[in-house]
Design a protein around this motif. Structure first.
Motif, mmCIF file in Angstrom:
data_model
loop_
_atom_site.group_PDB
_atom_site.id
_atom_site.type_symbol
_atom_site.label_atom_id
_atom_site.label_comp_id
_atom_site.label_asym_id
_atom_site.label_seq_id
_atom_site.Cartn_x
_atom_site.Cartn_y
_atom_site.Cartn_z
ATOM 1 N N ARG A 1 -67.451 22.252 39.271
ATOM 2 C CA ARG A 1 -66.122 22.417 39.870
ATOM 3 C C ARG A 1 -65.831 23.879 40.168
ATOM 4 O O ARG A 1 -65.369 24.215 41.262
ATOM 5 N N ILE A 2 -66.093 24.727 39.190
ATOM 6 C CA ILE A 2 -65.821 26.154 39.362
ATOM 7 C C ILE A 2 -66.688 26.733 40.474
ATOM 8 O O ILE A 2 -66.195 27.475 41.332
ATOM 9 N N LEU A 3 -67.960 26.389 40.481
ATOM 10 C CA LEU A 3 -68.877 26.901 41.493
ATOM 11 C C LEU A 3 -68.453 26.483 42.899
ATOM 12 O O LEU A 3 -68.421 27.308 43.823
ATOM 13 N N ILE A 4 -68.102 25.229 43.069
ATOM 14 C CA ILE A 4 -67.688 24.737 44.389
ATOM 15 C C ILE A 4 -66.367 25.371 44.818
ATOM 16 O O ILE A 4 -66.201 25.766 45.973
ATOM 17 N N CYS A 5 -65.432 25.504 43.893
ATOM 18 C CA CYS A 5 -64.142 26.133 44.223
ATOM 19 C C CYS A 5 -64.323 27.596 44.609
ATOM 20 O O CYS A 5 -63.684 28.078 45.549
ATOM 21 N N VAL A 6 -65.191 28.307 43.911
ATOM 22 C CA VAL A 6 -65.472 29.705 44.269
ATOM 23 C C VAL A 6 -66.095 29.766 45.657
ATOM 24 O O VAL A 6 -65.729 30.622 46.477
ATOM 25 N N PHE A 7 -67.010 28.859 45.956
ATOM 26 C CA PHE A 7 -67.623 28.804 47.279
ATOM 27 C C PHE A 7 -66.576 28.561 48.366
ATOM 28 O O PHE A 7 -66.576 29.227 49.408
ATOM 29 N N VAL A 8 -65.673 27.619 48.128
ATOM 30 C CA VAL A 8 -64.607 27.322 49.095
ATOM 31 C C VAL A 8 -63.726 28.555 49.308
ATOM 32 O O VAL A 8 -63.359 28.887 50.442
ATOM 33 N N LEU A 9 -63.396 29.269 48.239
ATOM 34 C CA LEU A 9 -62.562 30.464 48.360
ATOM 35 C C LEU A 9 -63.285 31.593 49.092
ATOM 36 O O LEU A 9 -62.668 32.342 49.864
ATOM 37 N N ILE A 10 -64.590 31.721 48.883
ATOM 38 C CA ILE A 10 -65.364 32.735 49.605
ATOM 39 C C ILE A 10 -65.396 32.409 51.094
ATOM 40 O O ILE A 10 -65.240 33.301 51.940
ATOM 41 N N VAL A 11 -65.592 31.141 51.420
ATOM 42 C CA VAL A 11 -65.587 30.732 52.834
ATOM 43 C C VAL A 11 -64.215 31.024 53.453
ATOM 44 O O VAL A 11 -64.133 31.528 54.576
ATOM 45 N N LEU A 12 -63.134 30.726 52.727
ATOM 46 C CA LEU A 12 -61.790 31.050 53.226
ATOM 47 C C LEU A 12 -61.662 32.548 53.492
ATOM 48 O O LEU A 12 -61.160 32.949 54.549
ATOM 49 N N ALA A 13 -62.111 33.374 52.554
ATOM 50 C CA ALA A 13 -62.007 34.827 52.716
ATOM 51 C C ALA A 13 -62.812 35.312 53.922
ATOM 52 O O ALA A 13 -62.346 36.184 54.679
ATOM 53 N N LEU A 14 -64.000 34.761 54.119
ATOM 54 C CA LEU A 14 -64.820 35.169 55.264
ATOM 55 C C LEU A 14 -64.203 34.746 56.595
ATOM 56 O O LEU A 14 -64.197 35.525 57.553
#
Length: 96
Positions: free
Chosen positions: A66-79
């Motif tokens: 969960r944490i890994l996927i959420c961090v990935f989603v947030l990184i994609v949002l930031a990019l």
């Protein structure tokens, strides 16, 4: 302790709170110049990110995943946000 409905409501209220920051800046300052389209795009990005994170919270059982996927989603949002704002990748959607 918050019930599940309150947690979901809190999660979906966060994008509205974040969108209030540029709205207030737009009202009180001439330096912040967001159009209705900017608010629409930001709202779509924030609410879709919120939806994905909420979906991950409910569907993924293992905490580390969960944490890994959420961090990935947030990184994609930031990019995506950075690309739309200043054009770090030089795509046709790049900002000024």
């Amino acid at each position: 302790m918050m019930i599940q409905k309150q947690k979901t409501l809190t999660i979906y209220a966060l994008p509205l709170v974040l969108l209030c920051i540029p709205l207030v800046g737009n009202i009180i300052s001439k330096e912040v110049n967001w159009s209705a389209t900017d608010f629409l795009i930001a709202g779509v990005l924030l609410f879709s990110t919120t939806f994905l994170i909420n979906l991950v919270r409910h569907k993924i059982k293992k905490q580390s995943h969960r944490i890994l996927i959420c961090v990935f989603v947030l990184i994609v949002l930031a990019l995506i946000w950075a690309e739309l704002a200043v054009g770090i990748f030089g795509s046709p959607f790049a900002g000024n």
